[in-house]
Design an enzyme around this catalytic site. Structure first.
Site, PDB file in Angstrom:
ATOM      1  N   ASP A 126      91.930  54.599  56.442  1.00 50.97           N
ATOM      2  CA  ASP A 126      90.671  54.896  55.749  1.00 50.97           C
ATOM      3  C   ASP A 126      90.351  56.378  55.925  1.00 50.97           C
ATOM      4  OD1 ASP A 126      88.273  52.697  54.772  1.00 50.97           O
ATOM      5  OD2 ASP A 126      87.699  54.804  54.953  1.00 50.97           O
TER       6      ASP A 126
ATOM      7  N   GLU B 143      92.278  40.811  43.940  1.00 53.23           N
ATOM      8  CA  GLU B 143      91.773  39.980  45.039  1.00 53.23           C
ATOM      9  C   GLU B 143      90.616  39.117  44.546  1.00 53.23           C
ATOM     10  OE1 GLU B 143      92.906  39.357  48.185  1.00 53.23           O
ATOM     11  OE2 GLU B 143      91.347  37.873  47.847  1.00 53.23           O
TER      12      GLU B 143
ATOM     13  N   LYS C 104      91.608  39.472  36.624  1.00 56.61           N
ATOM     14  CA  LYS C 104      90.535  39.742  37.592  1.00 56.61           C
ATOM     15  C   LYS C 104      89.181  39.880  36.889  1.00 56.61           C
ATOM     16  CE  LYS C 104      88.226  40.711  41.129  1.00 56.61           C
ATOM     17  NZ  LYS C 104      87.862  39.668  42.068  1.00 56.61           N
TER      18      LYS C 104
ATOM     19  N   ASN D  10      85.860  37.172  37.007  1.00 58.37           N
ATOM     20  CA  ASN D  10      84.506  37.521  37.464  1.00 58.37           C
ATOM     21  C   ASN D  10      83.489  37.393  36.330  1.00 58.37           C
ATOM     22  OD1 ASN D  10      85.203  37.897  40.072  1.00 58.37           O
ATOM     23  ND2 ASN D  10      84.727  40.075  40.172  1.00 58.37           N
TER      24      ASN D  10
ATOM     25  N   GLY E  91      74.078  38.884  42.477  1.00 56.03           N
ATOM     26  CA  GLY E  91      74.003  40.229  43.022  1.00 56.03           C
ATOM     27  C   GLY E  91      75.348  40.558  43.644  1.00 56.03           C
TER      28      GLY E  91
ATOM     29  N   CYS F 242      80.080  43.065  43.236  1.00 51.17           N
ATOM     30  CA  CYS F 242      81.161  42.773  42.287  1.00 51.17           C
ATOM     31  C   CYS F 242      80.729  42.314  40.911  1.00 51.17           C
ATOM     32  CB  CYS F 242      82.112  41.776  42.923  1.00 51.17           C
ATOM     33  SG  CYS F 242      82.806  42.451  44.419  1.00 51.17           S
TER      34      CYS F 242
ATOM     35  N   LYS G  20      78.791  44.918  38.840  1.00 46.59           N
ATOM     36  CA  LYS G  20      79.691  46.057  38.583  1.00 46.59           C
ATOM     37  C   LYS G  20      80.827  45.662  37.628  1.00 46.59           C
ATOM     38  CE  LYS G  20      82.945  46.876  41.902  1.00 46.59           C
ATOM     39  NZ  LYS G  20      84.293  46.768  41.355  1.00 46.59           N
TER      40      LYS G  20
END
Ligand code: NAD
Ligand code: UGA
Length: 434
Positions: free
Chosen positions: A30, A150, A203, A207, A256, A259, A262
């Site tokens: 990171d 993921e 993906k 979502n 909320g 993910c 967005k």
């Protein structure tokens, strides 16, 4: 296998830890030095059930943390990119971090590697990563780029990662996809191998579909309020139809988190960039943001003027079992209440340290009862188990008015009424069978 995971957020950290737990040697990288230093000492930056034990079991043996991308790349065969892809100004996907990591990987390539993108990225990103690696990497070294989106959820991330319902792997070369599939083999789950772009689209489509289910049921729920039906009963009746199923049909305050908001906005923008105008998804987003206002109207109607009133807010996080506050309904609802002059006492089992800087003029309490002291209403914003098991007799003695406004439908309206509370849920109409 020797694996590097770049990005130690919810996805990268959980992925790295779980891969190590499966017996691989994993280096987590990171840019956030402080985070890395803490992880090296075993201090975990997020609340995620089960993660601490896994880190304890593997840290220093198979699991390492560093800011040094170069060594991590050079000593690994598989490099996962799991950095954040935040929304830009117009909801478009900001891919700066993924591009930076791709460049970094390229500059340290010392032999064949598989570069696997786990971040949620616009369709076509796999090709962009390939171009970046080609441009900045050594010309004599080959590589493959794979998409491996993921699907874990915060709050159950470890369980989701170790027991996935499916793993999706997209690549332009089947042999690369198959090598990545080997990492997941011990999980014994269905593995979908497909092309890069389809994997990236899976993906977003997943979502967006789940978010659509939530907005759909919230509209049905609001109509239930009008006509006196109970949305929980409606969902129960729908759920036995295997074509519908019962999951992701909890009406409430809307979605909320980092993910769904967005990614739905991101997909709308991806559409625009490709000369395609989504008609459904902008409505999904609008219904979602209206749902917070719909809840507030319930509060205003029941409590009257908020000036000088005390309100207890139970739950701050965007969902239970996490301390993540991103796009949490509490961030819209609480400021609206304080702006109207309410004194707001809040309690959340784990999100309070993170939430402290986010709210002004709010009292943070040690438990739900302290928050409910002299309250004119108790508002439930997150469905933590602790609230489901509350002692109603004790609560009744503490509050000024026995009113519960439940944004998450955690109680049975009849049982609560029998305990002497006025209960307002979301879409829990008054129609009863006797
Ligand atoms: P996060 O914000 O929790 O963590 C991202 C991490 O990446 C941070 O620690 C940051 O310091 C690090 N980072 C950023 N740029 C870097 C760089 N150049 N080099 C090294 N590290 C860098 O993000 P997250 O929630 O883990 O999400 C990561 C991606 O996975 C996003 O695309 C997200 O949409 C997707 N996703 C998230 C979830 C979830 O539940 N949070 C689930 C599925 C997919
Ligand atoms: C979601 C998806 O469930 C994951 O599969 C995906 O990997 C992840 O987004 C991602 O791409 O980042 P997450 O945001 O962690 O995971 O949490 P969810 O459990 O999906 O809940 C999202 C929001 O929807 C929460 O605010 C929750 O309260 C709300 N929700 C969920 C409802 O309002 N009703 C429901 O029936 C379900």
């Amino acid at each position: 296998m020797r694996i590097t995971v770049v990005g130690t957020g919810y996805v990268g950290l959980v992925t790295g830890c779980c891969f190590a737990d499966l017996g691989n040697v994993v280096t987590c990288v990171d840019v956030n030095r402080k985070k890395v230093q803490e992880l090296q000492k075993g201090i975990i930056p997020i609340y995620e059930p089960g993660l601490e034990e896994i880190i304890k079991r593997n840290r220093g043996q198979r699991l390492f943390f560093t800011t040094d991308l170069s060594k991590a790349v050079q000593t690994s065969d598989f490099i996962f990119i799991a950095v954040n892809t935040p929304p830009g100004k117009n909801g478009e996907v900001d891919i700066t971090n993924v591009k930076a990591v791709a460049k970094g990987i390229a500059q340290h390539l010392n032999g064949y590697k598989i570069i696997i993108n786990k971040s949620t990225v616009p369709i076509g990103m796999g090709d962009i990563v390939s171009q970046i690696v080609q441009k900045y990497g050594p010309s004599n070294v080959s590589f493959d780029v794979v998409s491996n989106p993921e699907f874990l959820r915060e709050g159950s991330a470890v369980a989701d990662l170790l027991r996935p319902e499916r793993v999706v792997i997209g690549a332009s070369r089947r042999s690369a996809a198959q090598k990545v599939a080997e990492i997941y083999k011990p999980l014994q789950c269905p593995i979908v191998i497909t092309d890069l772009k389809s994997a990236e689209m899976i993906k977003y489509a997943s979502n967006a579909f789940l978010a659509t289910k939530i907005s759909f049921i919230n509209e049905i729920s609001n109509l239930c309020d009008q006509v006196g039906a109970d949305v929980q009963q409606v969902v129960k009746g729908m759920s036995y139809d295997s074509r519908i199923g019962g999951q992701f049909l909890n009406a409430g305050l809307g979605f909320g988190g980092s993910c769904f908001p967005k990614d739905v906005s991101g997909l709308v923008q991806i559409g625009k960039n490709n000369k395609f105008k989504f008609r459904l998804l902008p409505e999904v987003l609008e219904i979602n943001s209206d749902q917070r206002q719909y809840f507030l109207k319930k509060v205003y109607r029941e409590v009257g003027s908020l000036k000088g009133k005390t309100l207890a807010v139970w739950g701050l996080a965007f969902k239970p079992n996490t301390d993540d506050m991103r796009e949490a309904p509490s961030l819209t609802i609480i400021p609206a209440l304080t702006a109207k002059g309410a004194k707001v006492n809040v309690y959340d089992p784990v999100a309070m340290p993170r939430a402290k800087s986010m709210f002004k003029k709010v009292k943070f309490c040690k438990n739900p009862y302290e928050a409910a002291k002299n309250a004119d209403a108790v508002l439930i914003l997150t469905e933590w188990n602790e609230f489901i098991q509350v002692d109603f007799q004790k609560l009744k003695k503490i509050v000024r008015k026995s009113v519960i406004i439940d944004g998450r439908n955690i109680y049975d309206p009849i049982e609560i009424a029998e305990k002497g509370f006025v209960y307002l849920g979301m879409g829990r109409g008054a129609s009863r069978i006797f």
